[in-house]
Design an enzyme around this catalytic site. Structure first.
Site, PDB file in Angstrom:
ATOM      1  N   TRP A   1      97.926  51.865  55.407  1.00 46.27           N
ATOM      2  CA  TRP A   1      97.520  50.516  54.974  1.00 46.27           C
ATOM      3  C   TRP A   1      96.058  50.549  54.521  1.00 46.27           C
ATOM      4  O   TRP A   1      95.705  50.003  53.477  1.00 46.27           O
ATOM      5  CB  TRP A   1      97.707  49.547  56.144  1.00 46.27           C
TER       6      TRP A   1
ATOM      7  N   ASP B   1     103.475  51.785  63.406  1.00 43.62           N
ATOM      8  CA  ASP B   1     103.012  52.869  62.541  1.00 43.62           C
ATOM      9  C   ASP B   1     102.547  52.329  61.190  1.00 43.62           C
ATOM     10  O   ASP B   1     103.031  51.293  60.723  1.00 43.62           O
ATOM     11  CB  ASP B   1     104.171  53.868  62.360  1.00 43.62           C
TER      12      ASP B   1
ATOM     13  N   HIS C   1      93.449  50.131  61.813  1.00 41.52           N
ATOM     14  CA  HIS C   1      93.697  49.851  63.234  1.00 41.52           C
ATOM     15  C   HIS C   1      93.212  48.441  63.607  1.00 41.52           C
ATOM     16  O   HIS C   1      93.862  47.743  64.377  1.00 41.52           O
ATOM     17  CB  HIS C   1      93.013  50.902  64.124  1.00 41.52           C
TER      18      HIS C   1
ATOM     19  N   GLU D   1      99.741  62.811  72.141  1.00 40.47           N
ATOM     20  CA  GLU D   1      99.447  63.622  70.945  1.00 40.47           C
ATOM     21  C   GLU D   1      98.318  63.022  70.098  1.00 40.47           C
ATOM     22  O   GLU D   1      97.678  63.720  69.319  1.00 40.47           O
ATOM     23  CB  GLU D   1     100.704  63.775  70.078  1.00 40.47           C
TER      24      GLU D   1
ATOM     25  N   LEU E   1     106.187  36.598  79.345  1.00 40.13           N
ATOM     26  CA  LEU E   1     106.354  37.918  78.728  1.00 40.13           C
ATOM     27  C   LEU E   1     105.608  39.010  79.507  1.00 40.13           C
ATOM     28  O   LEU E   1     104.454  38.817  79.892  1.00 40.13           O
ATOM     29  CB  LEU E   1     105.792  37.857  77.298  1.00 40.13           C
TER      30      LEU E   1
END
Ligand code: FPP
Length: 251
Positions: free
Chosen positions: A35, A30, A47, A77, A141
């Site tokens: 920013w 978030d 982004h 959302e 990972l």
């Protein structure tokens, strides 16, 4: 720079010396908008900077031998945001997936998604599916992107599937317990997150992994996602390693 690198190495060593490495870390990324606003830039610049953070945190998680990293990338959302912002986020996601997939593959990362990716256009879905197919046998990972994801919808989807199986006689009502329920969730193949990190200081779950986070340790930092550094990530893990997890028991 040299000093910073030394600090990163020191934290990394400390984390690896402690025995209780989190197996699964989930992150609510978030603060991209704030920013950008602080710098007088459009939200999309936030982004874009956020994608750079994704790259460094994925690399850092791989170096620590973390098994699963789930990133809350786009919620159900989030479609409510201005159309321009939604398409910019989507553009970034697909561009980054295409651009980074070879490197992810080389680094033994397996890419998976959680959420209703059927909600995306066939062309976009194909980019994600190709990337998942290419990395499906990797053993390092597992990078799990939560996309078009809602914790409540996930639970409701599970309930619907359970009802169907009940009607078909595939399962017995008496046998419905937490383990069985979890096996109907999108995340059925993943362990519950051990640690949930949320950046930019908000104190809420925002419909993220509602079922799976029952006993997850929370770590909230005021740092905005684009500023979230490898040292910040290491701090969160070191903090987690000091906690006593009792799972409702007495330890
Ligand atoms: C939250 O910040 C961030 C998002 C909703 C989008 C996150 C997406 C990315 C970082 C790009 C995804 C790319 C990859 C490859 C995973 P916000 O806009 O809610 O910030 P604010 O609360 O300050 O407005």
């Amino acid at each position: 720079m040299q000093k910073l690198r030394k600090e990163v190495e020191k934290f990394k060593k400390k984390i690896l010396e402690n025995k209780n490495l989190p197996q699964h870390i989930a992150i609510i990324m978030d603060g991209n908008g704030r920013w950008a606003k602080k710098r007088g830039l459009p939200r999309i610049a936030g982004h874009k900077a956020g994608v750079k953070t994704v790259k460094r945190i994925v690399k850092a998680a791989g170096e620590l031998n973390i098994k699963f990293l789930t990133l809350f990338t786009f919620s159900t959302e989030n479609w409510r945001r201005p159309k321009k912002e939604v398409s910019a986020i989507m553009g970034l996601l697909y561009k980054t997936t295409k651009k980074e997939i070879d490197e992810l593959y080389q680094n033994n990362v397996r890419l998976i998604t959680t959420g209703r990716i059927d909600g995306f256009s066939p062309r976009r879905k194909e980019i994600l599916e190709k990337a998942m197919e290419k990395t499906k046998n990797n053993t390092g990972l597992t990078l799990n992107l939560a996309l078009n994801y809602s914790g409540r919808v996930e639970i409701l989807d599970a309930v619907r599937k359970i009802i169907k199986d009940l009607k078909k006689g595939k399962i017995d009502e008496e046998k419905i317990d937490s383990k069985l329920f979890s096996s109907y969730l999108y995340t059925k193949d993943l362990p519950d997150p051990d640690l949930l990190i949320r950046t930019s200081g908000e104190l809420r779950l925002s419909n993220f992994l509602l079922w799976q986070t029952s006993y997850t340790e929370l770590y909230i930092t005021d740092v905005l996602w684009p500023d979230f550094s490898v040292s910040d990530f290491h701090q969160a893990i070191l903090d987690y390693q000091k906690r006593e997890r009792r799972f409702g028991g007495v330890g």
